[in-house]
Motif scaffolding. Structure first.
Motif, short mmCIF file in Angstrom:
data_model
loop_
_atom_site.label_atom_id
_atom_site.label_comp_id
_atom_site.label_asym_id
_atom_site.label_seq_id
_atom_site.Cartn_x
_atom_site.Cartn_y
_atom_site.Cartn_z
N LEU A 5 0.83 -1.20 0.00
CA LEU A 5 0.00 0.00 0.00
C LEU A 5 0.87 1.25 0.00
N TRP A 15 -5.45 8.05 6.44
CA TRP A 15 -6.30 6.90 6.73
C TRP A 15 -5.55 5.58 6.59
N ALA A 19 -5.71 1.00 7.94
CA ALA A 19 -6.03 -0.02 6.94
C ALA A 19 -5.96 -1.41 7.55
N ARG A 20 -7.02 -2.15 7.40
CA ARG A 20 -7.05 -3.51 7.97
C ARG A 20 -6.00 -4.40 7.31
N CYS A 21 -5.77 -4.23 6.03
CA CYS A 21 -4.78 -5.06 5.34
C CYS A 21 -3.37 -4.76 5.83
N PHE A 32 -4.52 -9.88 -2.60
CA PHE A 32 -5.20 -8.69 -3.11
C PHE A 32 -4.96 -8.47 -4.60
N CYS A 47 -11.58 -6.51 3.27
CA CYS A 47 -12.01 -5.12 3.07
C CYS A 47 -13.35 -4.83 3.76
N CYS A 50 -12.93 -3.45 7.07
CA CYS A 50 -11.92 -2.39 7.18
C CYS A 50 -12.59 -1.06 7.54
N VAL A 52 -11.57 1.87 6.96
CA VAL A 52 -11.32 2.95 6.01
C VAL A 52 -11.66 2.52 4.58
N ILE A 53 -12.64 1.67 4.46
CA ILE A 53 -12.99 1.13 3.15
C ILE A 53 -13.42 2.22 2.17
N CYS A 56 -10.35 4.24 1.03
CA CYS A 56 -9.54 3.41 0.15
C CYS A 56 -10.16 3.34 -1.25
N VAL A 69 -7.77 -5.69 -5.66
CA VAL A 69 -8.93 -5.39 -4.81
C VAL A 69 -8.59 -4.18 -3.96
N TRP A 70 -9.42 -3.16 -4.07
CA TRP A 70 -9.26 -1.91 -3.34
C TRP A 70 -10.62 -1.49 -2.81
N GLY A 71 -10.67 -1.14 -1.57
CA GLY A 71 -11.94 -0.66 -1.01
C GLY A 71 -13.08 -1.64 -1.18
N GLY A 72 -12.76 -2.91 -1.19
CA GLY A 72 -13.80 -3.93 -1.30
C GLY A 72 -14.26 -4.23 -2.72
S1 SF4 Z 1 -10.39 -1.40 2.07
FE1 SF4 Z 1 -8.35 -0.83 1.29
S2 SF4 Z 1 -7.17 -0.39 3.12
FE2 SF4 Z 1 -8.97 -1.58 3.76
S3 SF4 Z 1 -8.35 -3.75 3.74
FE3 SF4 Z 1 -9.22 -3.28 1.73
S4 SF4 Z 1 -7.46 -2.69 0.44
FE4 SF4 Z 1 -6.80 -2.57 2.59
#
Ligand code: SF4
Length: 116
Positions: A5, A15, A19-21, A32, A47, A50, A52-53, A56, A69-72
């Motif tokens: 990231l 944020w 980040a959960r990841c 991912f 995600c 997370c 901060v989805i 993200c 995969v970004w923001g779910g």
């Molecule tokens: S939403 Fe973004 S920051 Fe959160 S776990 Fe998924 S890829 Fe990581």
């Protein structure tokens, strides 16, 4: 994943610290950025929890993320894929492991969506 990231997200986005990841052990980059449906589903489930989805996803939409995969959401060529099929002939009966979790896009980000 934190390194991934940090390398892929530019700017001073505070944020990222939440980040959960970035808090999970293991090599999540492969998950991912995988082409495998089960990996993609796993990434989306991470995600989904997370905090901060939305931030993200907003960043990924603005950058037109080419892959991963970004923001779910699953991105390909800067667009969000709503479905992805396994290579080859589709099975007669859908495989449960091929199902993606459906993660809603926040209303304020819907105008930014480019879907494929
Ligand atoms: S939403 Fe973004 S920051 Fe959160 S776990 Fe998924 S890829 Fe990581």
């Amino acid at each position: 994943m934190t390194a991934i990231l940090s390398n892929q997200i530019t700017g001073q986005e505070a944020w990222r610290a939440d980040a959960r990841c970035g808090t999970l052990d293991g090599n999540l980059a492969a998950t991912f950025f995988s082409e495998e449906l089960q990996d993609i589903a796993t990434a989306k489930r991470i995600c989904a929890e997370c905090p901060v989805i939305a931030e993200c996803l907003e960043g990924a939409l603005e950058r037109h993320e080419p892959f991963g995969v970004w923001g779910g959401q699953l991105f390909a060529n800067g667009k969000v894929l709503t479905i992805k099929r396994r290579r080859g002939r589709p099975p007669k009966v859908a495989r449960p492991e091929d199902e993606f979790p459906v993660i809603p896009v926040p209303e304020r980000l819907v105008p930014l969506l480019r879907t494929a």
